[in-house]
Scaffold this motif. Structure first.
Motif, PDB file in Angstrom:
ATOM      1  N   ALA A 238       0.847  -1.203   0.000  1.00  0.00           N
ATOM      2  CA  ALA A 238       0.000   0.000   0.000  1.00  0.00           C
ATOM      3  C   ALA A 238       0.881   1.250   0.000  1.00  0.00           C
ATOM      4  O   ALA A 238       0.576   2.254  -0.654  1.00  0.00           O
ATOM      5  CB  ALA A 238      -0.917  -0.002   1.222  1.00  0.00           C
ATOM      6  N   THR A 239       1.989   1.178   0.751  1.00  0.00           N
ATOM      7  CA  THR A 239       2.964   2.267   0.783  1.00  0.00           C
ATOM      8  C   THR A 239       3.459   2.583  -0.623  1.00  0.00           C
ATOM      9  O   THR A 239       3.476   3.725  -1.059  1.00  0.00           O
ATOM     10  CB  THR A 239       4.185   1.846   1.643  1.00  0.00           C
ATOM     11  N   ILE A 240       3.849   1.535  -1.318  1.00  0.00           N
ATOM     12  CA  ILE A 240       4.406   1.710  -2.659  1.00  0.00           C
ATOM     13  C   ILE A 240       3.351   2.262  -3.605  1.00  0.00           C
ATOM     14  O   ILE A 240       3.596   3.201  -4.367  1.00  0.00           O
ATOM     15  CB  ILE A 240       4.977   0.375  -3.175  1.00  0.00           C
ATOM     16  N   LEU A 241       2.133   1.697  -3.550  1.00  0.00           N
ATOM     17  CA  LEU A 241       1.068   2.168  -4.438  1.00  0.00           C
ATOM     18  C   LEU A 241       0.765   3.640  -4.197  1.00  0.00           C
ATOM     19  O   LEU A 241       0.581   4.417  -5.130  1.00  0.00           O
ATOM     20  CB  LEU A 241      -0.203   1.335  -4.224  1.00  0.00           C
ATOM     21  N   ALA A 242       0.722   4.036  -2.912  1.00  0.00           N
ATOM     22  CA  ALA A 242       0.407   5.430  -2.584  1.00  0.00           C
ATOM     23  C   ALA A 242       1.479   6.373  -3.112  1.00  0.00           C
ATOM     24  O   ALA A 242       1.185   7.417  -3.702  1.00  0.00           O
ATOM     25  CB  ALA A 242       0.266   5.586  -1.065  1.00  0.00           C
ATOM     26  N   VAL A 243       2.742   6.000  -2.901  1.00  0.00           N
ATOM     27  CA  VAL A 243       3.845   6.868  -3.337  1.00  0.00           C
ATOM     28  C   VAL A 243       3.908   6.920  -4.861  1.00  0.00           C
ATOM     29  O   VAL A 243       4.052   7.993  -5.453  1.00  0.00           O
ATOM     30  CB  VAL A 243       5.189   6.373  -2.761  1.00  0.00           C
ATOM     31  N   VAL A 244       3.775   5.762  -5.491  1.00  0.00           N
ATOM     32  CA  VAL A 244       3.835   5.714  -6.956  1.00  0.00           C
ATOM     33  C   VAL A 244       2.681   6.499  -7.572  1.00  0.00           C
ATOM     34  O   VAL A 244       2.852   7.205  -8.566  1.00  0.00           O
ATOM     35  CB  VAL A 244       3.841   4.243  -7.439  1.00  0.00           C
ATOM     36  N   ALA A 245       1.498   6.391  -6.966  1.00  0.00           N
ATOM     37  CA  ALA A 245       0.356   7.177  -7.455  1.00  0.00           C
ATOM     38  C   ALA A 245       0.655   8.671  -7.344  1.00  0.00           C
ATOM     39  O   ALA A 245       0.372   9.446  -8.273  1.00  0.00           O
ATOM     40  CB  ALA A 245      -0.895   6.820  -6.659  1.00  0.00           C
ATOM     41  N   GLY A 246       1.253   9.096  -6.220  1.00  0.00           N
ATOM     42  CA  GLY A 246       1.615  10.502  -6.045  1.00  0.00           C
ATOM     43  C   GLY A 246       2.640  10.957  -7.074  1.00  0.00           C
ATOM     44  O   GLY A 246       2.546  12.053  -7.635  1.00  0.00           O
ATOM     45  N   LEU A 247       3.628  10.108  -7.331  1.00  0.00           N
ATOM     46  CA  LEU A 247       4.663  10.437  -8.313  1.00  0.00           C
ATOM     47  C   LEU A 247       4.074  10.555  -9.721  1.00  0.00           C
ATOM     48  O   LEU A 247       4.368  11.501 -10.459  1.00  0.00           O
ATOM     49  CB  LEU A 247       5.735   9.341  -8.314  1.00  0.00           C
ATOM     50  N   THR A 248       3.250   9.577 -10.086  1.00  0.00           N
ATOM     51  CA  THR A 248       2.635   9.599 -11.420  1.00  0.00           C
ATOM     52  C   THR A 248       1.729  10.811 -11.559  1.00  0.00           C
ATOM     53  O   THR A 248       1.681  11.453 -12.604  1.00  0.00           O
ATOM     54  CB  THR A 248       1.813   8.315 -11.656  1.00  0.00           C
ATOM     55  N   MET A 249       1.037  11.137 -10.466  1.00  0.00           N
ATOM     56  CA  MET A 249       0.140  12.288 -10.467  1.00  0.00           C
ATOM     57  C   MET A 249       0.919  13.577 -10.736  1.00  0.00           C
ATOM     58  O   MET A 249       0.519  14.408 -11.562  1.00  0.00           O
ATOM     59  CB  MET A 249      -0.543  12.360  -9.089  1.00  0.00           C
ATOM     60  N   SER A 250       2.058  13.748 -10.036  1.00  0.00           N
ATOM     61  CA  SER A 250       2.831  14.986 -10.200  1.00  0.00           C
ATOM     62  C   SER A 250       3.447  15.063 -11.597  1.00  0.00           C
ATOM     63  O   SER A 250       3.466  16.121 -12.228  1.00  0.00           O
ATOM     64  CB  SER A 250       3.924  15.103  -9.134  1.00  0.00           C
ATOM     65  N   ALA A 251       3.937  13.921 -12.101  1.00  0.00           N
ATOM     66  CA  ALA A 251       4.548  13.913 -13.434  1.00  0.00           C
ATOM     67  C   ALA A 251       3.515  14.201 -14.515  1.00  0.00           C
ATOM     68  O   ALA A 251       3.747  15.027 -15.413  1.00  0.00           O
ATOM     69  CB  ALA A 251       5.205  12.555 -13.691  1.00  0.00           C
ATOM     70  N   SER A 252       2.362  13.543 -14.431  1.00  0.00           N
ATOM     71  CA  SER A 252       1.344  13.732 -15.475  1.00  0.00           C
ATOM     72  C   SER A 252       0.710  15.125 -15.390  1.00  0.00           C
ATOM     73  O   SER A 252       0.414  15.746 -16.407  1.00  0.00           O
ATOM     74  CB  SER A 252       0.272  12.646 -15.389  1.00  0.00           C
ATOM     75  N   THR A 253       0.535  15.639 -14.165  1.00  0.00           N
ATOM     76  CA  THR A 253      -0.001  16.996 -13.994  1.00  0.00           C
ATOM     77  C   THR A 253       0.945  18.011 -14.602  1.00  0.00           C
ATOM     78  O   THR A 253       0.535  18.937 -15.309  1.00  0.00           O
ATOM     79  CB  THR A 253      -0.209  17.326 -12.501  1.00  0.00           C
ATOM     80  N   SER A 254       2.248  17.840 -14.338  1.00  0.00           N
ATOM     81  CA  SER A 254       3.240  18.782 -14.854  1.00  0.00           C
ATOM     82  C   SER A 254       3.253  18.785 -16.379  1.00  0.00           C
ATOM     83  O   SER A 254       3.265  19.844 -17.007  1.00  0.00           O
ATOM     84  CB  SER A 254       4.630  18.424 -14.318  1.00  0.00           C
ATOM     85  N   PHE A 255       3.217  17.589 -16.970  1.00  0.00           N
ATOM     86  CA  PHE A 255       3.251  17.535 -18.435  1.00  0.00           C
ATOM     87  C   PHE A 255       1.985  18.156 -19.020  1.00  0.00           C
ATOM     88  O   PHE A 255       2.053  18.967 -19.950  1.00  0.00           O
ATOM     89  CB  PHE A 255       3.401  16.093 -18.927  1.00  0.00           C
ATOM     90  N   ALA A 256       0.829  17.781 -18.472  1.00  0.00           N
ATOM     91  CA  ALA A 256      -0.443  18.275 -19.031  1.00  0.00           C
ATOM     92  C   ALA A 256      -0.597  19.778 -18.837  1.00  0.00           C
ATOM     93  O   ALA A 256      -0.935  20.517 -19.766  1.00  0.00           O
ATOM     94  CB  ALA A 256      -1.612  17.539 -18.376  1.00  0.00           C
TER      95      ALA A 256
END
Length: 518
Positions: free
Chosen positions: A336-354
């Motif tokens: 769950a730790t990994i999923l939460a962190v990875v979701a946050g990372l993907t969120m920041s990367a995709s938000t920045s690009f978009a």
């Protein structure tokens, strides 16, 4: 138990997807997160696989020097609290680049900031994928590659459908569960030593298997960074410390958390909550690592080839002390730790690009339909996830998650932090300085990592002798930003906006208008 955890997080995602309407809902959870909630979510975002898995293994095998990772991760939040959290919340909308583009020419600054965000997020995410693959491999006995791919697919489900609200609630639940698991495991370790700290540390001093230098015990410094082990060790430690302490304030997935709260006061409150939770957790990592060193036979935490299985020390210790059920619980929490962190990372990367690259660089800042911006973010999430999965599989399960995260911190400290600080505190700072700082910091950090002992030439052919590039790349980032500014013409428009940015960063007046879609 493991599948129940996954099912609960997917239910949260489904509910969040119904609420995450519009850009502010998808990218910033509607700015509705309370201080304590955001504090737990920040802690959940920060206490990653590197912390729970990598540091535990580092302490078990390297003792005192491994614990220095814990100290660095904790102290780092003071930089965020004192310098970054409040100005960022007051001056931005969705991403770090919003702050930089406030005074500068938006297109070049946003393009470089987006590149930097994608690079930091990808390196950080690889570490999480490596940790997740190791846990799934141990738990349900599948091969490493399918395990990593499974984690990647689940993570994309959270981000693509639930947005920031789902990510936030997964992080909050995970932080609570992780703290519960950490306390339980620490209590079990102390129970093996009659609940006596004196007996515990006496046993640690006599732990006989973990040392690489026979005459040293685990409580002595120098097993990883001592000059006797590595002539460059002391300098490498300073480099690591600089990266950890300064890098947090430049991590995109941590910075975007401050846009989910309604105002700057709440941003400050959330950092205070995060420091409290994170502080307790990193103290408990001592019990995981040293507990493994005093309780487990060495053979149980080595791979089949005899390599140090650093990422699996905490789960193996949980199995030894609490049986299969507790092992399942700790593994599920780590997952769950990994999923939460990875979701946050993907969120920041995709938000920045978009938001930064697509809307403000490709579309020249013209009004973009929220649905289109969200669609681009979702497509970016797929690409970032696929690249991270591929590199994690290539690196394999023995790569230490804490070490990989240390590299991400160094890149963030080198590229992002100099331009954030200069934007807030230096009136003369201009667009050329911002682009030069981001480019120099990012380029130097990545090149030095590739030339390091863990890079493309390996230990034998390393051109740069340190494992962590921070001691060289962070000053280069600041120098690039400074020279880029003083060697180019003054920008009257950027200087004229400095007073406005400074006033808003300190007071928050005008922030609500800017973040409501203005």
């Amino acid at each position: 138990m493991f599948l129940t955890f996954v099912a609960i997080t997917l239910v949260i995602t489904w509910f969040s997807a119904r609420k995450a309407t519009g850009s502010a809902g998808y990218f910033a959870a509607g700015r509705s997160i309370k201080g304590w909630q955001n504090g737990l979510a920040v802690a959940g975002d920060y206490m990653s696989a590197a912390s729970f898995l990598g540091i535990s293994g580092m302490i078990a095998f390297k003792g005192y020097d491994g614990f220095m990772y814990s100290v660095g991760f904790l102290v780092a939040y003071l930089t965020v609290l004192l310098l970054v959290a409040e100005p960022l919340r007051n001056a931005g909308k969705y991403t770090m680049a919003d702050l930089l583009a406030y005074r500068m020419k938006p297109r070049p600054v946003r393009a470089m900031a987006s590149l930097s965000t994608l690079m930091v997020s990808t390196i950080y995410m690889i570490a999480q994928m490596v940790g997740a693959g190791g846990i799934i491999k141990e738990l349900i006995h599948v091969e490493f590659a399918p395990a990593v791919i499974g984690v990647g697919v689940l993570m994309l489900v959270y981000v693509v459908f639930g947005g920031m609200l789902a990510t936030t609630w997964v992080q909050i639940i995970k932080a609570v569960l992780l703290m519960g698991g950490a306390f339980a495991l620490s209590w079990m370790v102390l129970g093996q030593h009659d609940y006596s700290m004196t007996k515990f540390f006496t046993a640690v001093a006599h732990a006989d298997y973990a040392g690489t230098v026979p005459e040293k015990n685990l409580l002595d410094p120098g097993m990883k960074y001592g000059a006797a082990v590595n002539p460059w060790g002391p300098l490498d430690f300073v480099s690591l410390a600089l990266g950890l302490v300064l890098g947090t304030a430049g991590l995109p997935h941590i910075l975007v958390r401050f846009y989910t709260v309604p105002d700057a006061r709440t941003a400050r409150v959330s950092v205070a909550w995060a420091i409290g939770v994170i502080g307790v957790f990193y103290i408990l990592t001592t019990f995981f690592g040293f507990g493994a060193a005093t309780i487990l036979p060495k053979s149980s935490i080595l791979t089949a080839t005899g390599a140090e299985n650093t990422n699996m020390v905490a789960p193996i210790l949980a199995r030894a002390l609490g049986g299969e059920m507790f092992f399942a619980f700790i593994s599920a929490v780590a997952f769950a730790t990994i999923l939460a962190v990875v979701a946050g990372l993907t969120m920041s990367a995709s938000t920045s690009f978009a938001h930064d690259f697509y809307t403000n660089v490709m579309k020249h800042g013209k009004e973009t339909a929220p649905e289109q911006e969200i669609k681009i973010a979702r497509i970016t999430a797929f690409f970032v996830g696929a690249i991270s999965i591929a590199i994690a599989i290539k690196m394999g399960p023995t790569a230490n998650a804490a070490f990989l995260v240390g590299l991400a911190f160094a890149v963030a400290a080198s590229a992002n932090l100099p331009v954030i600080l200069f934007s807030i505190f230096w009136k003369r700072f201009n667009t050329a300085g911002a682009v030069a700082g981001l480019g120099t910091g990012l380029g130097s950090a990545v090149i030095l990592i590739l030339l390091s002992p863990n890079g493309i030439f390996g230990k034998a052919g390393a051109i740069f002798p340190l494992e962590n590039p921070g001691i060289a790349s962070i000053p280069l980032g600041f120098l690039g930003a400074y020279l880029g500014t003083v060697l180019t013409k003054r920008d009257p428009e950027a200087e004229a906006k400095f007073a406005e940015l400074n006033f808003r960063a300190q007071t928050g007046l005008g922030a609500e208008k800017a973040t409501s879609g203005h």
